[in-house]
Design a protein around this motif. Sequence first.
Motif, PDB file in Angstrom:
ATOM      1  N   GLY A 225      11.430  11.290   5.310  1.00 45.58           N
ATOM      2  CA  GLY A 225      12.560  11.101   6.204  1.00 45.58           C
ATOM      3  C   GLY A 225      12.139  10.774   7.626  1.00 45.58           C
ATOM      4  N   HIS A 226      10.896  11.160   7.981  1.00 45.09           N
ATOM      5  CA  HIS A 226      10.404  10.913   9.336  1.00 45.09           C
ATOM      6  C   HIS A 226       9.600   9.620   9.427  1.00 45.09           C
ATOM      7  CE1 HIS A 226       7.352  13.280   7.105  1.00 45.09           C
ATOM      8  NE2 HIS A 226       6.559  12.357   7.601  1.00 45.09           N
ATOM      9  N   GLY A 227       9.532   8.859   8.349  1.00 41.94           N
ATOM     10  CA  GLY A 227       8.693   7.658   8.318  1.00 41.94           C
ATOM     11  C   GLY A 227       7.577   7.830   7.307  1.00 41.94           C
ATOM     12  N   PRO A 228       6.566   6.978   7.344  1.00 39.05           N
ATOM     13  CA  PRO A 228       5.517   7.040   6.329  1.00 39.05           C
ATOM     14  C   PRO A 228       4.628   8.263   6.484  1.00 39.05           C
ATOM     15  CG  PRO A 228       4.905   5.495   8.048  1.00 39.05           C
ATOM     16  CD  PRO A 228       6.318   5.915   8.340  1.00 39.05           C
ATOM     17  N   SER A 229       3.969   8.642   5.387  1.00 38.70           N
ATOM     18  CA  SER A 229       2.838   9.553   5.506  1.00 38.70           C
ATOM     19  C   SER A 229       1.728   8.788   6.209  1.00 38.70           C
ATOM     20  CB  SER A 229       2.354   9.993   4.128  1.00 38.70           C
ATOM     21  OG  SER A 229       3.324  10.759   3.470  1.00 38.70           O
ATOM     22  N   ILE A 230       1.033   9.447   7.114  1.00 33.14           N
ATOM     23  CA  ILE A 230       0.005   8.770   7.911  1.00 33.14           C
ATOM     24  C   ILE A 230      -1.332   9.432   7.661  1.00 33.14           C
ATOM     25  CG2 ILE A 230      -0.758   8.186  10.245  1.00 33.14           C
ATOM     26  CD1 ILE A 230       2.185   8.305  11.108  1.00 33.14           C
ATOM     27  N   VAL A 231      -2.366   8.619   7.538  1.00 37.11           N
ATOM     28  CA  VAL A 231      -3.721   9.122   7.399  1.00 37.11           C
ATOM     29  C   VAL A 231      -4.659   8.216   8.193  1.00 37.11           C
ATOM     30  CG1 VAL A 231      -4.084   7.821   5.251  1.00 37.11           C
ATOM     31  CG2 VAL A 231      -5.522   9.817   5.755  1.00 37.11           C
ATOM     32  N   VAL A 232      -5.631   8.820   8.848  1.00 44.76           N
ATOM     33  CA  VAL A 232      -6.706   8.087   9.508  1.00 44.76           C
ATOM     34  C   VAL A 232      -7.916   8.187   8.604  1.00 44.76           C
ATOM     35  CG1 VAL A 232      -8.258   8.022  11.496  1.00 44.76           C
ATOM     36  CG2 VAL A 232      -5.826   8.512  11.821  1.00 44.76           C
ATOM     37  N   GLY A 233      -8.446   7.055   8.187  1.00 41.89           N
ATOM     38  CA  GLY A 233      -9.563   7.136   7.254  1.00 41.89           C
ATOM     39  C   GLY A 233     -10.179   5.794   6.955  1.00 41.89           C
ATOM     40  N   SER A 234     -11.025   5.796   5.938  1.00 41.62           N
ATOM     41  CA  SER A 234     -11.821   4.626   5.563  1.00 41.62           C
ATOM     42  C   SER A 234     -11.280   4.009   4.274  1.00 41.62           C
ATOM     43  CB  SER A 234     -13.272   5.048   5.354  1.00 41.62           C
ATOM     44  OG  SER A 234     -13.356   5.897   4.218  1.00 41.62           O
ATOM     45  N   GLY A 235     -12.069   3.094   3.713  1.00 39.81           N
ATOM     46  CA  GLY A 235     -11.697   2.518   2.430  1.00 39.81           C
ATOM     47  C   GLY A 235     -11.700   3.536   1.312  1.00 39.81           C
ATOM     48  N   GLY A 236     -12.354   4.687   1.507  1.00 39.35           N
ATOM     49  CA  GLY A 236     -12.367   5.719   0.482  1.00 39.35           C
ATOM     50  C   GLY A 236     -10.988   6.253   0.173  1.00 39.35           C
ATOM     51  N   ILE A 237     -10.163   6.503   1.198  1.00 36.28           N
ATOM     52  CA  ILE A 237      -8.823   7.021   0.941  1.00 36.28           C
ATOM     53  C   ILE A 237      -7.929   5.920   0.384  1.00 36.28           C
ATOM     54  CG2 ILE A 237      -7.958   6.649   3.294  1.00 36.28           C
ATOM     55  CD1 ILE A 237      -7.173   9.591   0.885  1.00 36.28           C
ATOM     56  N   MET A 238      -8.175   4.651   0.757  1.00 35.96           N
ATOM     57  CA  MET A 238      -7.404   3.574   0.160  1.00 35.96           C
ATOM     58  C   MET A 238      -7.685   3.473  -1.333  1.00 35.96           C
ATOM     59  SD  MET A 238      -5.158   1.220   0.788  1.00 35.96           S
ATOM     60  CE  MET A 238      -4.405   1.411  -0.830  1.00 35.96           C
ATOM     61  N   ALA A 239      -8.945   3.632  -1.729  1.00 32.90           N
ATOM     62  CA  ALA A 239      -9.291   3.614  -3.147  1.00 32.90           C
ATOM     63  C   ALA A 239      -8.572   4.734  -3.891  1.00 32.90           C
ATOM     64  CB  ALA A 239     -10.804   3.738  -3.323  1.00 32.90           C
ATOM     65  N   ALA A 240      -8.512   5.926  -3.287  1.00 26.93           N
ATOM     66  CA  ALA A 240      -7.845   7.054  -3.924  1.00 26.93           C
ATOM     67  C   ALA A 240      -6.344   6.805  -4.053  1.00 26.93           C
ATOM     68  CB  ALA A 240      -8.109   8.330  -3.127  1.00 26.93           C
ATOM     69  N   LEU A 241      -5.723   6.242  -3.021  1.00 24.73           N
ATOM     70  CA  LEU A 241      -4.298   5.912  -3.103  1.00 24.73           C
ATOM     71  C   LEU A 241      -4.037   4.886  -4.201  1.00 24.73           C
ATOM     72  CD1 LEU A 241      -3.542   5.742   0.720  1.00 24.73           C
ATOM     73  CD2 LEU A 241      -2.511   7.375  -0.889  1.00 24.73           C
ATOM     74  N   ALA A 242      -4.908   3.892  -4.293  1.00 26.45           N
ATOM     75  CA  ALA A 242      -4.746   2.872  -5.336  1.00 26.45           C
ATOM     76  C   ALA A 242      -4.902   3.481  -6.720  1.00 26.45           C
ATOM     77  CB  ALA A 242      -5.759   1.745  -5.121  1.00 26.45           C
ATOM     78  N   ARG A 243      -5.887   4.357  -6.889  1.00 29.44           N
ATOM     79  CA  ARG A 243      -6.062   5.021  -8.185  1.00 29.44           C
ATOM     80  C   ARG A 243      -4.828   5.835  -8.559  1.00 29.44           C
ATOM     81  NH1 ARG A 243     -11.438   5.940  -6.253  1.00 29.44           N
ATOM     82  NH2 ARG A 243     -10.892   8.037  -5.515  1.00 29.44           N
ATOM     83  N   ALA A 244      -4.193   6.417  -7.547  1.00 28.91           N
ATOM     84  CA  ALA A 244      -3.054   7.301  -7.806  1.00 28.91           C
ATOM     85  C   ALA A 244      -1.837   6.559  -8.343  1.00 28.91           C
ATOM     86  CB  ALA A 244      -2.673   8.043  -6.522  1.00 28.91           C
ATOM     87  N   VAL A 245      -1.699   5.290  -8.012  1.00 29.05           N
ATOM     88  CA  VAL A 245      -0.488   4.556  -8.413  1.00 29.05           C
ATOM     89  C   VAL A 245      -0.757   3.465  -9.441  1.00 29.05           C
ATOM     90  CG1 VAL A 245       0.602   5.022  -6.184  1.00 29.05           C
ATOM     91  CG2 VAL A 245      -0.669   2.886  -6.507  1.00 29.05           C
ATOM     92  N   SER A 246      -2.022   3.242  -9.788  1.00 25.19           N
ATOM     93  CA  SER A 246      -2.364   2.165 -10.713  1.00 25.19           C
ATOM     94  C   SER A 246      -2.850   2.739 -12.036  1.00 25.19           C
ATOM     95  CB  SER A 246      -3.459   1.278 -10.111  1.00 25.19           C
ATOM     96  OG  SER A 246      -3.896   0.312 -11.058  1.00 25.19           O
ATOM     97  N   ASP A 247      -2.514   2.033 -13.115  1.00 25.52           N
ATOM     98  CA  ASP A 247      -3.015   2.435 -14.429  1.00 25.52           C
ATOM     99  C   ASP A 247      -4.039   1.436 -14.968  1.00 25.52           C
ATOM    100  OD1 ASP A 247      -1.390   0.278 -14.940  1.00 25.52           O
ATOM    101  OD2 ASP A 247      -0.038   1.322 -16.317  1.00 25.52           O
ATOM    102  N   GLN A 248      -4.530   0.555 -14.103  1.00 26.58           N
ATOM    103  CA  GLN A 248      -5.499  -0.452 -14.517  1.00 26.58           C
ATOM    104  C   GLN A 248      -6.926   0.061 -14.386  1.00 26.58           C
ATOM    105  OE1 GLN A 248      -5.133  -4.472 -13.174  1.00 26.58           O
ATOM    106  NE2 GLN A 248      -2.911  -4.390 -12.979  1.00 26.58           N
ATOM    107  N   ALA A 249      -7.797  -0.386 -15.288  1.00 27.31           N
ATOM    108  CA  ALA A 249      -9.223  -0.080 -15.176  1.00 27.31           C
ATOM    109  C   ALA A 249      -9.790  -0.808 -13.966  1.00 27.31           C
ATOM    110  CB  ALA A 249      -9.951  -0.525 -16.439  1.00 27.31           C
ATOM    111  N   PRO A 250     -10.777  -0.228 -13.309  1.00 27.45           N
ATOM    112  CA  PRO A 250     -11.340  -0.874 -12.120  1.00 27.45           C
ATOM    113  C   PRO A 250     -11.910  -2.253 -12.425  1.00 27.45           C
ATOM    114  CG  PRO A 250     -12.090   1.393 -12.281  1.00 27.45           C
ATOM    115  CD  PRO A 250     -11.406   1.078 -13.577  1.00 27.45           C
TER     116      PRO A 250
END
Length: 433
Positions: A225-250
């Motif tokens: 409700g306050h806007g997006p979840s925000i994180v400061v980080g590297s490509g490591g957290i982007m990889a984790a976010l992608a894994r969380a929503v994707s069902d495809q093999a790398p």
Amino acid sequence: MPAFGFVADDLTGAADVLAQSHRYGLEAALAIGDAPLPADTDVVGIAGPARSLAGTEFDDLVRADLAGIAALNPEVLLYKVCSTFDSSVTIGSIGRGIQLLHERFGLHGPVPVVPAQPGFGRYTAFSNHYAAHAGQVHRLDRHPVMSRHPSTPMAEADLRRVLAEQLGSAELPGAIHLPAYNDGSFKDAWAARRREPGAQAFVVDAVNELHLDTVAQALLREEHGHGPSIVVGSGGIMAALARAVSDQAPRTPGPSQPAGPVLAVSASASSTTAEQINDATSHGWEDVAVPAQLLQHADAAAVAALDERVASALRAGRNVIVHTTRGAGDPRYGASKPADAGYVGALIGGIAARMAAGGLTRDVAVCGGDTSSHALIAMGVRQLRVTDQFVTAGPVLRADDTSAVAGCRLLLKGGQVGPPDILRRFAGQLPGS
């Protein structure tokens, strides 16, 4: 609407976000400067040269980029920083970036800071940050490269202390340390840190991908409700976010298939890049050193001479590496320091643009984080998308059709990225590359 948005403080870091998204089956696009933001992708980002900026230039750029991404209303917003936390109080300040995040998203509360990228040899333990180099893992303030970074040398490994200084605070930010993953307290610790009154940020440990997956789930569980979840980080957290929503093999890298001679341009002072330049030149690449005097002052005749030398080698079918230094020990580095990142980036980017526009190469590598944004801007690039996986944090990209490098394979390589033979791999000179 994209699920994930990001603002990156340099081009090579942004390329890593694209790579991690693409690796796990998400479509991602990057806009450069004031280019329109595509809305037909799962992940969309903006990148500029914030890491090399200070003062009002930094503030104005980050404010504009955050406003652009905020308009897309993503579920999660990543403020992408280098996995080695390149920044200082005055240059590319991550702390100042966090303050500008609060300025834009005033109801968000403390922002998690998660720079770990285990697949790339970057780890955070008890708030101290570590990075691998030459097969060894070093604390950030003892790292043979980062402790001597040309513009933002890291004299402190405790990220709480780094952030406190950059935030201008006498209080250390909070943290979530490694035991929380194993003792069942992570969820409660996350909630407590996110509600901490008056806090601007907190550091989150991570030393493996399961830790980052836990962080990604926490980000995705939050109310919006306050806007997006925000994180400061590297490509490591982007990889984790992608894994969380994707069902495809790398996705995995395929063979590198250049269309002809490769042109690499480098303004990186990293010893890692120096090793890569040495590897290329020792295997027959044309070695084109930019004169020290040209690194400080524009000289049309000197640039024309460089262009002719590069063009001649490319016409002869030779791969070429143009470089402004071969590590911090190069005499040119001492003679030209401090060279302006915008000027140097535009210098090497202009050479690449002219060679590509002249049809002399269709395969271009750009080495160096701080200068890469300026180099791409000089090439007229306004949008980038991934075509192939290549090395960790270094995908093969394509630019928009209006750029000087339209139709080229592009490799954006940060200073610390890649194996010693990365340029020869990109040129398809190794078996299986």
